[in-house]
Design an enzyme around this catalytic site. Structure first.
Site, PDB file in Angstrom:
ATOM      1  N   HIS A 223       2.458   3.931   1.013  1.00  0.00           N
ATOM      2  CA  HIS A 223       1.370   4.940   0.924  1.00  0.00           C
ATOM      3  C   HIS A 223       1.985   6.304   1.271  1.00  0.00           C
ATOM      4  O   HIS A 223       3.007   6.654   0.711  1.00  0.00           O
ATOM      5  CB  HIS A 223       0.237   4.485   1.854  1.00  0.00           C
ATOM      6  CG  HIS A 223      -1.054   5.238   1.753  1.00  0.00           C
ATOM      7  ND1 HIS A 223      -1.377   6.098   0.737  1.00  0.00           N
ATOM      8  CD2 HIS A 223      -2.120   5.243   2.595  1.00  0.00           C
ATOM      9  CE1 HIS A 223      -2.590   6.600   0.943  1.00  0.00           C
ATOM     10  NE2 HIS A 223      -3.069   6.099   2.072  1.00  0.00           N
ATOM     11  N   HIS A 262       1.760   3.455  -9.047  1.00  0.00           N
ATOM     12  CA  HIS A 262       0.473   3.764  -8.415  1.00  0.00           C
ATOM     13  C   HIS A 262      -0.508   2.649  -8.753  1.00  0.00           C
ATOM     14  O   HIS A 262      -0.487   2.119  -9.851  1.00  0.00           O
ATOM     15  CB  HIS A 262      -0.081   5.098  -8.948  1.00  0.00           C
ATOM     16  CG  HIS A 262      -1.127   5.692  -8.069  1.00  0.00           C
ATOM     17  ND1 HIS A 262      -2.441   5.297  -8.120  1.00  0.00           N
ATOM     18  CD2 HIS A 262      -1.035   6.620  -7.098  1.00  0.00           C
ATOM     19  CE1 HIS A 262      -3.131   5.989  -7.213  1.00  0.00           C
ATOM     20  NE2 HIS A 262      -2.307   6.788  -6.580  1.00  0.00           N
ATOM     21  N   ASP A 316       3.998  11.833  -4.411  1.00  0.00           N
ATOM     22  CA  ASP A 316       5.000  11.873  -3.343  1.00  0.00           C
ATOM     23  C   ASP A 316       6.397  12.217  -3.869  1.00  0.00           C
ATOM     24  O   ASP A 316       7.225  12.735  -3.121  1.00  0.00           O
ATOM     25  CB  ASP A 316       5.039  10.530  -2.600  1.00  0.00           C
ATOM     26  CG  ASP A 316       3.776  10.322  -1.794  1.00  0.00           C
ATOM     27  OD1 ASP A 316       3.276   9.191  -1.745  1.00  0.00           O
ATOM     28  OD2 ASP A 316       3.270  11.315  -1.223  1.00  0.00           O
TER      29      ASP A 316
HETATM   30  C1  SDX Z   1       0.195   7.251  -2.428  1.00  0.00           C
HETATM   31  O1  SDX Z   1      -3.975   4.919  -3.654  1.00  0.00           O
HETATM   32  C2  SDX Z   1      -3.711   6.168  -3.664  1.00  0.00           C
HETATM   33  O2  SDX Z   1      -4.389   6.975  -4.305  1.00  0.00           O
HETATM   34  C3  SDX Z   1      -2.504   6.588  -2.849  1.00  0.00           C
HETATM   35  C4  SDX Z   1      -2.111   8.041  -3.024  1.00  0.00           C
HETATM   36  C5  SDX Z   1      -3.151   8.969  -2.441  1.00  0.00           C
HETATM   37  O3  SDX Z   1      -3.224  10.121  -2.884  1.00  0.00           O
HETATM   38  O4  SDX Z   1      -3.819   8.546  -1.456  1.00  0.00           O
HETATM   39  O5  SDX Z   1      -1.962   8.342  -4.386  1.00  0.00           O
HETATM   40  C6  SDX Z   1      -0.802   8.361  -2.295  1.00  0.00           C
HETATM   41  O6  SDX Z   1       0.273   6.422  -1.564  1.00  0.00           O
HETATM   42  C7  SDX Z   1       1.041   7.155  -3.663  1.00  0.00           C
HETATM   43  C8  SDX Z   1       1.922   5.858  -3.680  1.00  0.00           C
HETATM   44  C9  SDX Z   1       3.144   6.090  -2.778  1.00  0.00           C
HETATM   45  N1  SDX Z   1       3.931   4.843  -2.647  1.00  0.00           N
HETATM   46  C10 SDX Z   1       5.140   4.716  -3.227  1.00  0.00           C
HETATM   47  O7  SDX Z   1       5.648   5.565  -3.948  1.00  0.00           O
HETATM   48  C11 SDX Z   1       5.872   3.427  -2.885  1.00  0.00           C
HETATM   49  C12 SDX Z   1       6.456   2.786  -4.146  1.00  0.00           C
HETATM   50  N2  SDX Z   1       5.351   2.365  -4.993  1.00  0.00           N
HETATM   51  C13 SDX Z   1       5.067   0.942  -5.064  1.00  0.00           C
HETATM   52  O8  SDX Z   1       5.208   0.278  -3.835  1.00  0.00           O
HETATM   53  C14 SDX Z   1       3.784   0.652  -5.837  1.00  0.00           C
HETATM   54  O9  SDX Z   1       3.853   1.313  -7.031  1.00  0.00           O
HETATM   55  C15 SDX Z   1       2.454   0.952  -5.194  1.00  0.00           C
HETATM   56  C16 SDX Z   1       2.362   0.382  -3.826  1.00  0.00           C
HETATM   57  C17 SDX Z   1       2.190   2.413  -5.162  1.00  0.00           C
HETATM   58  C18 SDX Z   1       1.384   0.298  -6.071  1.00  0.00           C
HETATM   59  O10 SDX Z   1       1.637  -1.030  -6.029  1.00  0.00           O
HETATM   60  P1  SDX Z   1       0.728  -2.153  -6.749  1.00  0.00           P
HETATM   61  O11 SDX Z   1      -0.388  -1.541  -7.504  1.00  0.00           O
HETATM   62  O12 SDX Z   1       0.392  -3.144  -5.692  1.00  0.00           O
HETATM   63  O13 SDX Z   1       1.713  -2.742  -7.841  1.00  0.00           O
HETATM   64  P2  SDX Z   1       2.850  -3.801  -7.525  1.00  0.00           P
HETATM   65  O14 SDX Z   1       3.628  -3.381  -6.295  1.00  0.00           O
HETATM   66  O15 SDX Z   1       2.270  -5.174  -7.535  1.00  0.00           O
HETATM   67  O16 SDX Z   1       3.800  -3.617  -8.782  1.00  0.00           O
HETATM   68  C19 SDX Z   1       3.339  -4.013 -10.079  1.00  0.00           C
HETATM   69  C20 SDX Z   1       4.613  -4.200 -10.892  1.00  0.00           C
HETATM   70  C21 SDX Z   1       5.622  -5.067 -10.166  1.00  0.00           C
HETATM   71  O17 SDX Z   1       6.368  -5.745 -11.153  1.00  0.00           O
HETATM   72  P3  SDX Z   1       6.620  -7.345 -10.971  1.00  0.00           P
HETATM   73  O18 SDX Z   1       7.360  -7.482  -9.657  1.00  0.00           O
HETATM   74  O19 SDX Z   1       5.222  -7.960 -10.915  1.00  0.00           O
HETATM   75  O20 SDX Z   1       7.399  -7.706 -12.175  1.00  0.00           O
HETATM   76  O21 SDX Z   1       5.270  -2.941 -11.085  1.00  0.00           O
HETATM   77  C22 SDX Z   1       6.513  -2.920 -10.366  1.00  0.00           C
HETATM   78  C23 SDX Z   1       6.549  -4.126  -9.458  1.00  0.00           C
HETATM   79  O22 SDX Z   1       7.875  -4.619  -9.381  1.00  0.00           O
HETATM   80  N3  SDX Z   1       6.542  -1.700  -9.557  1.00  0.00           N
HETATM   81  C24 SDX Z   1       7.649  -1.135  -9.083  1.00  0.00           C
HETATM   82  C25 SDX Z   1       7.223   0.016  -8.395  1.00  0.00           C
HETATM   83  N4  SDX Z   1       5.880   0.099  -8.450  1.00  0.00           N
HETATM   84  C26 SDX Z   1       5.466  -0.965  -9.160  1.00  0.00           C
HETATM   85  N5  SDX Z   1       8.941  -1.492  -9.172  1.00  0.00           N
HETATM   86  C27 SDX Z   1       9.837  -0.667  -8.547  1.00  0.00           C
HETATM   87  N6  SDX Z   1       9.475   0.464  -7.868  1.00  0.00           N
HETATM   88  C28 SDX Z   1       8.198   0.833  -7.780  1.00  0.00           C
HETATM   89  N7  SDX Z   1       7.875   1.951  -7.104  1.00  0.00           N
END
Ligand code: SDX
Length: 378
Positions: A223, A262, A316
């Protein structure tokens, strides 16, 4: 037998309640605060005006803005006891932990009753808006072994923050880039930290408890902590020419690439273009090899992630590098996110109470079947 209930892990796609504060318009991929497109607010309005908009539902008129600014400036100084308690925390304490502790102290020292009324909430929300930057700036200086610079009542919100951090007031262009980041970070519907604040509020607990909980949620690298993690990642890669090989190794190790992806936006975070434009301005202003190298690396990694995983950056990603180029230490990045998101959190706290329902979901049991306790231990 009853059908196995459908489990929505992470509450993905679950609509938990209504809100009138903000929404992502999927087909135009744009975010609006109380109906106003966020990029127009970021381009033409200050963070104080957006705070008023989120809290009251309307942009302030000149009188309301002057009143808000006067009250905010008067509330900036920390109570001496609080300042001493925070200065006594270990230097190794992460600034997000210092901030969480500060909000607990503000709650402890606030003599007014939290009767849950909008008026009580507005007073407490303004107190936090005004005092959080004083804590964040003092912490940035403490980590550098410097004494805090007191808040300046004649400076605007953004100018004062820079002055408390660095002892100088930056030019209007740099302040504008900072204001843009604050407006873009202010509110984002039911994200994890905002929903945390609503869960705590739904039990009719107090505003400071809800904000303390929200800070805990925002700290996580999945997050808000991602903006700090982006900078660590860029430092780890170093040479722009290494971005692709670094990424291949990271993806092979199933690492999440910080600043990308996201839960809600599936085709790119609507806020990114405007933060990226501010970042590009900061790089052009810096006009030094280090800033250019970081910008080249930042662009190379973004392209490589898009090519390899089809995943777009979230806010971010540009924000992290932008804060570095503004001169802030990396551990100060997520505390700046808190300084902005306190407006969205407190707007949601007030809205939750306006039509409250205790937030208490169900679980599908997966443990051992019922069994008798053995007569004797062992
Ligand atoms: C913020 O919710 C909000 O609005 C938050 C926010 C706000 O303004 O409040 O926008 C602020 O928190 C932005 C997000 C910041 N976090 C990050 O940048 C951390 C990295 N991001 C990931 O951890 C992820 O994208 C999330 C946590 C943001 C979202 O995760 P989800 O929706 O639970 O998706 P997931 O982790 O299950 O991924 C789905 C697929 C996966 O593939 P498989 O393993 O199923 O094959 O997409 C891939 C993931 O591997 N994937 C990523 C990735 N994000 C998704 N792979 C590598 N790096 C990533 N960043």
């Amino acid at each position: 037998t009853t059908a196995t209930p459908e489990i929505r892990r992470g509450l993905a796609g679950v609509v938990a309640d209504t809100t009138a504060i903000s929404t992502v318009v999927q087909d135009t991929n744009s975010l609006t605060y109380r109906g106003y497109p966020v990029h127009e607010l970021a381009a033409h309005r200050t963070f104080e005006e957006v705070a008023h908009l989120l809290w009251h539902g309307e942009l302030p008129d000149a009188t309301q803005l002057r009143d808000l600014q006067a009250r905010e400036r008067a509330l900036r100084p920390l109570d001496r006891t609080t300042a001493e308690l925070l200065a006594g925390l270990p230097r190794t304490c992460h600034p997000m932990d210092v901030l969480r502790t500060a909000v607990s102290l503000f709650g402890a020292e606030d003599p007014t009753e939290d009767d849950g009324s909008p008026a009580a909430h507005r007073a407490k929300s303004l107190t936090l808006l005004a005092k959080l930057p004083t804590v964040v700036a003092a912490e940035q200086r403490r980590r550098r072994g410097l004494a805090p610079i007191p808040p300046h009542p004649d400076l605007g919100y953004a100018e004062n923050f820079f002055h408390m951090c660095f002892g100088t007031v930056p030019d209007a262009d740099l302040v504008r880039c900072f204001e843009i980041s604050l407006v873009l970070y202010a509110e984002h519907s039911f994200n994890a930290s905002t929903f945390t604040a609503r869960v705590v509020t739904s039990t009719r607990s107090d505003l400071y408890s809800a904000v303390t909980a929200a800070i805990g949620a925002l700290k996580g690298p999945l997050h808000g902590g991602a903006n700090e993690a982006v900078m660590h990642m860029l430092d780890e890669i170093g040479d722009p020419g290494r971005a692709a090989e670094w990424l291949d190794a990271a993806l092979a190790a199933k690492r999440r690439i910080m600043g990308f992806g996201h839960r809600v936006y599936r085709h790119g975070d609507s806020r990114v273009p405007f933060m990226q434009a501010a970042l590009d301005r900061l790089v052009a202003r810096a006009a030094d090899p280090e800033a250019s190298r970081l910008a080249t690396l930042h662009a190379a990694l973004r392209q490589a992630v898009l090519t390899r995983k089809g995943i777009h950056p979230n806010l971010d990603y540009p924000a992290g590098l932008a804060y570095h180029l503004m001169g802030f230490d990396t551990p100060t990045f997520t505390p700046i996110f808190v300084m902005s998101r306190i407006t969205g959190w407190t707007a949601h706290i007030t809205e939750q109470l306006a039509h409250n329902a205790l937030i208490r979901p169900l679980a599908s049991y997966a443990g051992p079947g019922q069994r008798a306790v053995p007569a004797t231990a062992g």
